[in-house]
Design a protein around this motif. Sequence first.
Motif, PDB file in Angstrom:
ATOM      1  N   MET A   1       0.967  -1.129   0.167  1.00  0.00           N
ATOM      2  CA  MET A   1      -0.060  -0.081   0.043  1.00  0.00           C
ATOM      3  C   MET A   1       0.920   1.331  -0.133  1.00  0.00           C
ATOM      4  SD  MET A   1      -3.562   0.659   2.055  1.00  0.00           S
ATOM      5  CE  MET A   1      -4.528   1.673   1.894  1.00  0.00           C
ATOM      6  N   LYS A   2       0.560   2.285  -0.812  1.00  0.00           N
ATOM      7  CA  LYS A   2       1.255   3.580  -1.043  1.00  0.00           C
ATOM      8  C   LYS A   2       0.711   4.873  -0.636  1.00  0.00           C
ATOM      9  CE  LYS A   2       4.182   1.359  -4.536  1.00  0.00           C
ATOM     10  NZ  LYS A   2       4.636   1.249  -6.042  1.00  0.00           N
ATOM     11  N   SER A   3       1.489   5.960  -0.394  1.00  0.00           N
ATOM     12  CA  SER A   3       0.785   7.234  -0.460  1.00  0.00           C
ATOM     13  C   SER A   3       1.237   7.887  -1.723  1.00  0.00           C
ATOM     14  CB  SER A   3       1.598   7.519   0.764  1.00  0.00           C
ATOM     15  OG  SER A   3       2.864   7.951   0.682  1.00  0.00           O
ATOM     16  N   ALA A   4       0.280   8.863  -1.771  1.00  0.00           N
ATOM     17  CA  ALA A   4       0.528   9.861  -2.806  1.00  0.00           C
ATOM     18  C   ALA A   4       0.383  11.543  -2.469  1.00  0.00           C
ATOM     19  CB  ALA A   4      -0.328   9.455  -3.880  1.00  0.00           C
ATOM     20  N   SER A   5       1.055  12.363  -2.843  1.00  0.00           N
ATOM     21  CA  SER A   5       0.782  13.645  -2.536  1.00  0.00           C
ATOM     22  C   SER A   5       0.593  14.713  -3.665  1.00  0.00           C
ATOM     23  CB  SER A   5       2.133  14.212  -1.695  1.00  0.00           C
ATOM     24  OG  SER A   5       3.356  13.853  -2.159  1.00  0.00           O
ATOM     25  N   THR A   6       0.984  13.998  -5.008  1.00  0.00           N
ATOM     26  CA  THR A   6       0.592  14.621  -6.139  1.00  0.00           C
ATOM     27  C   THR A   6      -0.231  13.577  -6.951  1.00  0.00           C
ATOM     28  OG1 THR A   6       2.703  13.482  -7.542  1.00  0.00           O
ATOM     29  CG2 THR A   6       3.058  15.587  -5.890  1.00  0.00           C
ATOM     30  N   LEU A   7      -0.990  14.273  -8.166  1.00  0.00           N
ATOM     31  CA  LEU A   7      -1.559  13.624  -9.010  1.00  0.00           C
ATOM     32  C   LEU A   7      -0.832  12.436  -9.943  1.00  0.00           C
ATOM     33  CD1 LEU A   7      -3.749  16.667 -10.679  1.00  0.00           C
ATOM     34  CD2 LEU A   7      -4.382  14.799  -8.958  1.00  0.00           C
ATOM     35  N   GLU A   8       0.429  12.759 -10.055  1.00  0.00           N
ATOM     36  CA  GLU A   8       1.222  11.847 -10.578  1.00  0.00           C
ATOM     37  C   GLU A   8       1.799  10.578  -9.954  1.00  0.00           C
ATOM     38  OE1 GLU A   8       1.905  15.024 -10.706  1.00  0.00           O
ATOM     39  OE2 GLU A   8       1.714  15.638 -12.821  1.00  0.00           O
ATOM     40  N   GLU A   9       1.658  10.811  -8.631  1.00  0.00           N
ATOM     41  CA  GLU A   9       1.842   9.790  -7.685  1.00  0.00           C
ATOM     42  C   GLU A   9       0.486   8.953  -7.304  1.00  0.00           C
ATOM     43  OE1 GLU A   9       5.524  11.478  -4.857  1.00  0.00           O
ATOM     44  OE2 GLU A   9       3.514  11.981  -4.312  1.00  0.00           O
ATOM     45  N   LEU A  10      -0.618   9.742  -7.567  1.00  0.00           N
ATOM     46  CA  LEU A  10      -1.752   8.960  -7.307  1.00  0.00           C
ATOM     47  C   LEU A  10      -2.115   7.843  -8.424  1.00  0.00           C
ATOM     48  CD1 LEU A  10      -4.332   9.088  -5.620  1.00  0.00           C
ATOM     49  CD2 LEU A  10      -5.387  10.657  -6.951  1.00  0.00           C
ATOM     50  N   GLU A  11      -1.523   8.195  -9.533  1.00  0.00           N
ATOM     51  CA  GLU A  11      -1.824   7.455 -10.509  1.00  0.00           C
ATOM     52  C   GLU A  11      -1.951   6.089 -10.465  1.00  0.00           C
ATOM     53  OE1 GLU A  11      -3.458   6.602 -14.310  1.00  0.00           O
ATOM     54  OE2 GLU A  11      -3.344   8.625 -13.512  1.00  0.00           O
TER      55      GLU A  11
ATOM     56  N   VAL B   1      -0.238  -3.126   4.848  1.00  0.00           N
ATOM     57  CA  VAL B   1      -0.483  -1.697   5.284  1.00  0.00           C
ATOM     58  C   VAL B   1       0.634  -1.449   6.432  1.00  0.00           C
ATOM     59  CG1 VAL B   1      -3.071  -1.474   4.489  1.00  0.00           C
ATOM     60  CG2 VAL B   1      -2.359  -2.580   6.844  1.00  0.00           C
ATOM     61  N   LYS B   2       1.549  -2.359   6.518  1.00  0.00           N
ATOM     62  CA  LYS B   2       2.247  -2.471   7.774  1.00  0.00           C
ATOM     63  C   LYS B   2       2.973  -0.826   8.059  1.00  0.00           C
ATOM     64  CE  LYS B   2       3.435  -7.636   7.854  1.00  0.00           C
ATOM     65  NZ  LYS B   2       2.856  -7.798   6.626  1.00  0.00           N
TER      66      LYS B   2
ATOM     67  N   GLY C   1      -8.981   2.321   2.298  1.00  0.00           N
ATOM     68  CA  GLY C   1      -8.526   0.960   2.698  1.00  0.00           C
ATOM     69  C   GLY C   1     -10.139   0.103   2.926  1.00  0.00           C
ATOM     70  N   LEU C   2      -9.526  -1.054   3.095  1.00  0.00           N
ATOM     71  CA  LEU C   2     -10.677  -2.058   3.518  1.00  0.00           C
ATOM     72  C   LEU C   2     -11.295  -1.616   4.942  1.00  0.00           C
ATOM     73  CD1 LEU C   2      -9.580  -5.431   2.331  1.00  0.00           C
ATOM     74  CD2 LEU C   2     -10.829  -3.648   0.968  1.00  0.00           C
TER      75      LEU C   2
END
Length: 332
Positions: free
Chosen positions: A1-11, A23-24, A44-45
């Motif tokens: 599971m990852k994080s994103a702070s920009t639209l590019e990272e969200l893709e 999710v550790k 998340g779930l």
Amino acid sequence: MKSASTLEELEPLLKSKYVKADVKQTFKACQELLSLGKLVLYAGLPCQIAALKAYLKQDYSNLFCVEICCHGTMPINIWQDYINVLQTKYGPITDINMRDKCKGWHNVHVTIKFKSGKILSESSRSNAYMKAFLSDKYLINACYTCQFKQGASGADLCIGDFWGVQVARKHLDDNLGCSFISVYSQSGKDLLNTLLDEFVIEQISPEEIFRYNSGPKDLIDKTKISQYNKAIFNEVADIAEITKALPKKLGIITLHLHTNIGGILQAYALQKTLKELGYDSDVITYDIADDPRGHLNFVDTHIKVKRVSDATKFTSIKPTDYDGFVVGSDQI
């Protein structure tokens, strides 16, 4: 599971993924961002949202939690086995789309692209992995008694597919997909209100949502738990493709066939299954001094074995004696 702070990272986070995320590391990262005053949306779930809340041990006004309408999840090894079978046949995978709308939303496909240029695209109703997932038979045990659905996770919002839209709201059905949003908290309501101009929204009752979407139901049929331990390959991977790669003569190295009834039955079941698939096999074992309970009579009658004199003589088995080996049991 990852994080994103920009639209590019969200893709990379977009599109449905029918594999449970790890999710550790995200809980600590989320807490650090919250402590810095950053606005965080955690998706998340339901069980993952509940776990995050338990980890944080306090409420944060800058945290919004969105749970995904959960059908349940299967053990990760089933997905890994499925992928391994595909890569053995077609080579490395370059892209996976588990909800491809190439044939429309009502007939979503699983589309997998390979480095060789091969493209595998199957309807979710015929894809082996999705058939296993949708059957409910192979979910992890906790999913059958989940207590975190329908807002019990502490989420602010729940999002999911509005299956049945073609019946309940036919004018909204464009075969491109329609979602429902359930509001669980004031924070969730406030968040949704900031986005009203971005959506076409109509109010609908929970009953209409639940009628066609099994995900939000409190519990999945517990009677299916007993089916979890069944052999999964017939539905998770095409058994014909697996067996094409199997050698003709197999040596089975497992727990030594002494007076352990479970070990004997395990070896019998494995050899019987291999025989049904068309493969000859020997269970490689060694003799014991005595068998007071007569269990080895079953071995002599029902199991094809190759005996060595003792455990140190396993090295006498030459690689050329068999086309391949099946190895199993934690004790070996």
